[in-house]
Design a protein around this motif. Structure first.
Motif, PDB file in Angstrom:
ATOM      1  N   ALA A  58       0.584  -2.814  -8.870  1.00  0.00           N
ATOM      2  CA  ALA A  58       1.117  -4.111  -9.290  1.00  0.00           C
ATOM      3  C   ALA A  58       0.819  -5.217  -8.289  1.00  0.00           C
ATOM      4  CB  ALA A  58       2.623  -4.008  -9.510  1.00  0.00           C
ATOM      5  N   THR A  59       0.675  -4.859  -7.015  1.00  0.00           N
ATOM      6  CA  THR A  59       0.511  -5.881  -5.977  1.00  0.00           C
ATOM      7  C   THR A  59      -0.893  -5.926  -5.392  1.00  0.00           C
ATOM      8  OG1 THR A  59       1.271  -4.358  -4.239  1.00  0.00           O
ATOM      9  CG2 THR A  59       2.954  -5.697  -5.355  1.00  0.00           C
ATOM     10  N   GLY A  60      -1.810  -5.174  -5.969  1.00  0.00           N
ATOM     11  CA  GLY A  60      -3.186  -5.187  -5.486  1.00  0.00           C
ATOM     12  C   GLY A  60      -3.418  -4.362  -4.244  1.00  0.00           C
ATOM     13  N   GLY A  61      -2.519  -3.395  -3.988  1.00  0.00           N
ATOM     14  CA  GLY A  61      -2.650  -2.557  -2.812  1.00  0.00           C
ATOM     15  C   GLY A  61      -3.433  -1.291  -3.068  1.00  0.00           C
ATOM     16  N   MET A  62      -3.548  -0.461  -2.044  1.00  0.00           N
ATOM     17  CA  MET A  62      -4.226   0.821  -2.123  1.00  0.00           C
ATOM     18  C   MET A  62      -3.211   1.927  -2.359  1.00  0.00           C
ATOM     19  SD  MET A  62      -6.752   0.464   1.198  1.00  0.00           S
ATOM     20  CE  MET A  62      -7.235   2.182   1.084  1.00  0.00           C
ATOM     21  N   TYR A  63      -3.595   2.907  -3.147  1.00  0.00           N
ATOM     22  CA  TYR A  63      -2.832   4.148  -3.277  1.00  0.00           C
ATOM     23  C   TYR A  63      -3.726   5.264  -2.765  1.00  0.00           C
ATOM     24  CZ  TYR A  63      -0.565   8.237  -5.319  1.00  0.00           C
ATOM     25  OH  TYR A  63       0.032   9.461  -5.498  1.00  0.00           O
ATOM     26  N   VAL A  64      -3.284   5.932  -1.696  1.00  0.00           N
ATOM     27  CA  VAL A  64      -4.105   6.936  -1.028  1.00  0.00           C
ATOM     28  C   VAL A  64      -3.305   8.219  -0.885  1.00  0.00           C
ATOM     29  CG1 VAL A  64      -5.520   7.471   0.993  1.00  0.00           C
ATOM     30  CG2 VAL A  64      -5.154   5.083   0.331  1.00  0.00           C
ATOM     31  N   THR A  65      -3.890   9.349  -1.251  1.00  0.00           N
ATOM     32  CA  THR A  65      -3.254  10.637  -0.999  1.00  0.00           C
ATOM     33  C   THR A  65      -3.970  11.312   0.151  1.00  0.00           C
ATOM     34  OG1 THR A  65      -4.624  11.742  -2.668  1.00  0.00           O
ATOM     35  CG2 THR A  65      -2.471  10.911  -3.368  1.00  0.00           C
ATOM     36  N   THR A  66      -3.199  11.877   1.068  1.00  0.00           N
ATOM     37  CA  THR A  66      -3.756  12.487   2.271  1.00  0.00           C
ATOM     38  C   THR A  66      -3.136  13.857   2.480  1.00  0.00           C
ATOM     39  OG1 THR A  66      -2.066  11.475   3.691  1.00  0.00           O
ATOM     40  CG2 THR A  66      -4.092  10.228   3.337  1.00  0.00           C
ATOM     41  N   GLU A  67      -3.898  14.740   3.100  1.00  0.00           N
ATOM     42  CA  GLU A  67      -3.421  16.095   3.375  1.00  0.00           C
ATOM     43  C   GLU A  67      -3.411  16.425   4.866  1.00  0.00           C
ATOM     44  OE1 GLU A  67      -2.152  18.100   1.141  1.00  0.00           O
ATOM     45  OE2 GLU A  67      -2.584  16.750  -0.525  1.00  0.00           O
ATOM     46  N   GLN A  96       9.139   8.768 -13.592  1.00  0.00           N
ATOM     47  CA  GLN A  96       8.118   9.785 -13.366  1.00  0.00           C
ATOM     48  C   GLN A  96       7.891  10.636 -14.612  1.00  0.00           C
ATOM     49  OE1 GLN A  96       6.419  10.373 -10.250  1.00  0.00           O
ATOM     50  NE2 GLN A  96       5.097  11.614 -11.535  1.00  0.00           N
ATOM     51  N   GLU A  97       6.625  10.914 -14.912  1.00  0.00           N
ATOM     52  CA  GLU A  97       6.259  11.846 -15.974  1.00  0.00           C
ATOM     53  C   GLU A  97       5.521  13.016 -15.344  1.00  0.00           C
ATOM     54  OE1 GLU A  97       4.173  10.100 -19.196  1.00  0.00           O
ATOM     55  OE2 GLU A  97       5.599   8.451 -19.452  1.00  0.00           O
ATOM     56  N   PHE A  98       5.804  14.204 -15.802  1.00  0.00           N
ATOM     57  CA  PHE A  98       5.231  15.404 -15.199  1.00  0.00           C
ATOM     58  C   PHE A  98       3.715  15.338 -15.211  1.00  0.00           C
ATOM     59  CE2 PHE A  98       3.638  19.768 -15.273  1.00  0.00           C
ATOM     60  CZ  PHE A  98       4.267  20.262 -14.139  1.00  0.00           C
ATOM     61  N   GLY A  99       3.138  15.679 -14.068  1.00  0.00           N
ATOM     62  CA  GLY A  99       1.681  15.728 -13.961  1.00  0.00           C
ATOM     63  C   GLY A  99       1.044  14.419 -13.551  1.00  0.00           C
ATOM     64  N   ASP A 100       1.809  13.316 -13.569  1.00  0.00           N
ATOM     65  CA  ASP A 100       1.263  12.026 -13.166  1.00  0.00           C
ATOM     66  C   ASP A 100       1.164  11.929 -11.656  1.00  0.00           C
ATOM     67  OD1 ASP A 100       1.128  11.310 -15.774  1.00  0.00           O
ATOM     68  OD2 ASP A 100       2.680   9.761 -15.705  1.00  0.00           O
ATOM     69  N   ASP A 101       0.429  10.912 -11.187  1.00  0.00           N
ATOM     70  CA  ASP A 101       0.474  10.573  -9.777  1.00  0.00           C
ATOM     71  C   ASP A 101       1.904  10.221  -9.390  1.00  0.00           C
ATOM     72  OD1 ASP A 101      -2.228  10.855  -9.147  1.00  0.00           O
ATOM     73  OD2 ASP A 101      -2.714   8.842  -9.850  1.00  0.00           O
ATOM     74  N   ASN A 102       2.166  10.235  -8.104  1.00  0.00           N
ATOM     75  CA  ASN A 102       3.444   9.761  -7.620  1.00  0.00           C
ATOM     76  C   ASN A 102       3.738   8.396  -8.245  1.00  0.00           C
ATOM     77  OD1 ASN A 102       5.543   8.613  -6.006  1.00  0.00           O
ATOM     78  ND2 ASN A 102       4.947   9.901  -4.296  1.00  0.00           N
ATOM     79  N   VAL A 103       4.924   8.242  -8.812  1.00  0.00           N
ATOM     80  CA  VAL A 103       5.257   7.008  -9.521  1.00  0.00           C
ATOM     81  C   VAL A 103       5.245   5.807  -8.579  1.00  0.00           C
ATOM     82  CG1 VAL A 103       7.753   7.189  -9.211  1.00  0.00           C
ATOM     83  CG2 VAL A 103       6.838   6.062 -11.262  1.00  0.00           C
ATOM     84  N   ALA A 104       5.346   6.040  -7.269  1.00  0.00           N
ATOM     85  CA  ALA A 104       5.272   4.934  -6.317  1.00  0.00           C
ATOM     86  C   ALA A 104       3.922   4.226  -6.373  1.00  0.00           C
ATOM     87  CB  ALA A 104       5.537   5.437  -4.900  1.00  0.00           C
ATOM     88  N   ARG A 105       2.935   4.846  -7.004  1.00  0.00           N
ATOM     89  CA  ARG A 105       1.635   4.181  -7.161  1.00  0.00           C
ATOM     90  C   ARG A 105       1.783   2.833  -7.856  1.00  0.00           C
ATOM     91  NH1 ARG A 105      -4.131   6.782  -8.737  1.00  0.00           N
ATOM     92  NH2 ARG A 105      -5.300   4.850  -8.668  1.00  0.00           N
ATOM     93  N   CYS A 106       2.809   2.708  -8.707  1.00  0.00           N
ATOM     94  CA  CYS A 106       3.046   1.435  -9.404  1.00  0.00           C
ATOM     95  C   CYS A 106       3.167   0.280  -8.417  1.00  0.00           C
ATOM     96  CB  CYS A 106       4.326   1.514 -10.227  1.00  0.00           C
ATOM     97  SG  CYS A 106       4.218   2.525 -11.714  1.00  0.00           S
ATOM     98  N   LEU A 107       3.756   0.533  -7.267  1.00  0.00           N
ATOM     99  CA  LEU A 107       3.943  -0.529  -6.285  1.00  0.00           C
ATOM    100  C   LEU A 107       2.601  -1.063  -5.794  1.00  0.00           C
ATOM    101  CD1 LEU A 107       6.788   1.202  -4.260  1.00  0.00           C
ATOM    102  CD2 LEU A 107       7.040  -0.894  -5.611  1.00  0.00           C
ATOM    103  N   ALA A 108       1.667  -0.159  -5.570  1.00  0.00           N
ATOM    104  CA  ALA A 108       0.339  -0.570  -5.127  1.00  0.00           C
ATOM    105  C   ALA A 108      -0.434  -1.234  -6.259  1.00  0.00           C
ATOM    106  CB  ALA A 108      -0.431   0.636  -4.597  1.00  0.00           C
ATOM    107  N   HIS A 141       0.853  -1.181   0.000  1.00  0.00           N
ATOM    108  CA  HIS A 141       0.000   0.000   0.000  1.00  0.00           C
ATOM    109  C   HIS A 141       0.892   1.236   0.000  1.00  0.00           C
ATOM    110  CE1 HIS A 141      -3.416  -2.558   0.946  1.00  0.00           C
ATOM    111  NE2 HIS A 141      -2.811  -2.992   2.048  1.00  0.00           N
ATOM    112  N   VAL A 142       0.456   2.271  -0.678  1.00  0.00           N
ATOM    113  CA  VAL A 142       1.223   3.519  -0.743  1.00  0.00           C
ATOM    114  C   VAL A 142       0.354   4.655  -0.230  1.00  0.00           C
ATOM    115  CG1 VAL A 142       2.450   5.142  -2.228  1.00  0.00           C
ATOM    116  CG2 VAL A 142       2.576   2.690  -2.697  1.00  0.00           C
ATOM    117  N   ILE A 143       0.851   5.354   0.785  1.00  0.00           N
ATOM    118  CA  ILE A 143       0.155   6.525   1.328  1.00  0.00           C
ATOM    119  C   ILE A 143       1.007   7.753   1.032  1.00  0.00           C
ATOM    120  CG2 ILE A 143      -0.774   7.661   3.367  1.00  0.00           C
ATOM    121  CD1 ILE A 143      -0.985   4.927   4.706  1.00  0.00           C
ATOM    122  N   GLY A 144       0.479   8.651   0.218  1.00  0.00           N
ATOM    123  CA  GLY A 144       1.128   9.928  -0.027  1.00  0.00           C
ATOM    124  C   GLY A 144       0.632  10.948   0.974  1.00  0.00           C
TER     125      GLY A 144
END
Length: 234
Positions: A196-205, A182-194, A162-165
């Motif tokens: 690919a493995t069936g995890g969650m990618y969550v952004t928090t403030e 990384q490509e400009f404007g994309d989500d954090n490239v670490a999202r690939c980890l989630a 799981h990846v929490i930004g």
């Protein structure tokens, strides 16, 4: 009310066993001292510690958790600061909080290498496991999260990442520096980890959002949906 509660419980049936050992991979890089994005005016690391102080006492009752910290380097290369604090243990809340309060953030963001090391120490090829990556930025040490995600998906026995930004700033130049995937404007490239493995990618403030994300990824699904009024991040 009964219908709403029943519907909320349905998704927990398909969730992995929440007793599987987990590793929290925690961002201790220089940017965690920034307070410009925090609504309470605190450094990011202080807000992250407050969120963990809320979530971890609940989580330690249902899952053993270990800790890997990346960022602060002892000497030399700013990308070599990856430190295994301890493998998954019971009653991990206080040890995690103590460890994350015992250093000054520093160094760059070798998040790919940190996740790879966490997977290795958890024997990902033979044992089930969960990794939760907490990051306030993107890879800055030349790592390739997408390539690692594909490797983990191919070789792991049963590993979910799981990846929490937390308070990400994708317009910061460091978000793309030494970050070949990384490509400009994309989500954090670490999202690939989630992904690919069936995890969650969550952004928090906020502290509240980060607390909910920790409950959802490290705790039982029930904690994230019904615990203390929090909502599971989408």
């Amino acid at each position: 009310m009964r219908i709403a509660i029943a519907l909320a419980l349905i998704p927990t049936i398909a969730q992995p066993d929440c007793t599987t050992d987990a590793m929290l991979v925690f961002d201790g890089s220089t940017s965690m001292v920034d307070s410009s994005l925090g609504i309470q005016g605190l450094p990011k690391i202080a807000e992250a510690q407050r969120a963990m102080a809320r979530a971890l006492p609940e989580i330690e009752d249902v899952r053993r958790v270990g800790l890997m910290i990346y960022g602060p380097q002892q000497v030399g290369d700013a990308c070599e600061g990856i430190s295994l604090q301890f493998l998954p243990i019971e009653k991990s809340a206080k040890p995690i909080l103590d460890a994350t309060r015992s250093f000054a953030p520093g160094g760059l963001t070798p998040l790919t290498a940190a996740v790879a090391r966490a997977a290795e120490v958890m024997n990902y090829r033979t044992d089930p496991g969960v990794i939760v990556l907490l990051t306030d930025g993107s890879e800055t040490c030349g790592g390739r999260p997408c390539a690692l995600g594909a490797q983990l998906a191919d070789q792991a026995y049963d590993l979910t990442v799981h990846v929490i930004g937390f308070q990400l700033n994708p317009h910061d130049a460091l978000f793309q520096w030494n970050n070949p995937e990384q490509e400009f404007g994309d989500d954090n490239v670490a999202r690939c980890l989630a992904d690919a493995t069936g995890g969650m990618y969550v952004t928090t403030e906020t502290i509240d959002e980060l607390t909910a994300a920790l409950r959802s990824t490290l705790g039982c699904p029930l904690l994230g949906r019904l615990g203390t009024g929090s909502q599971t991040p989408g």
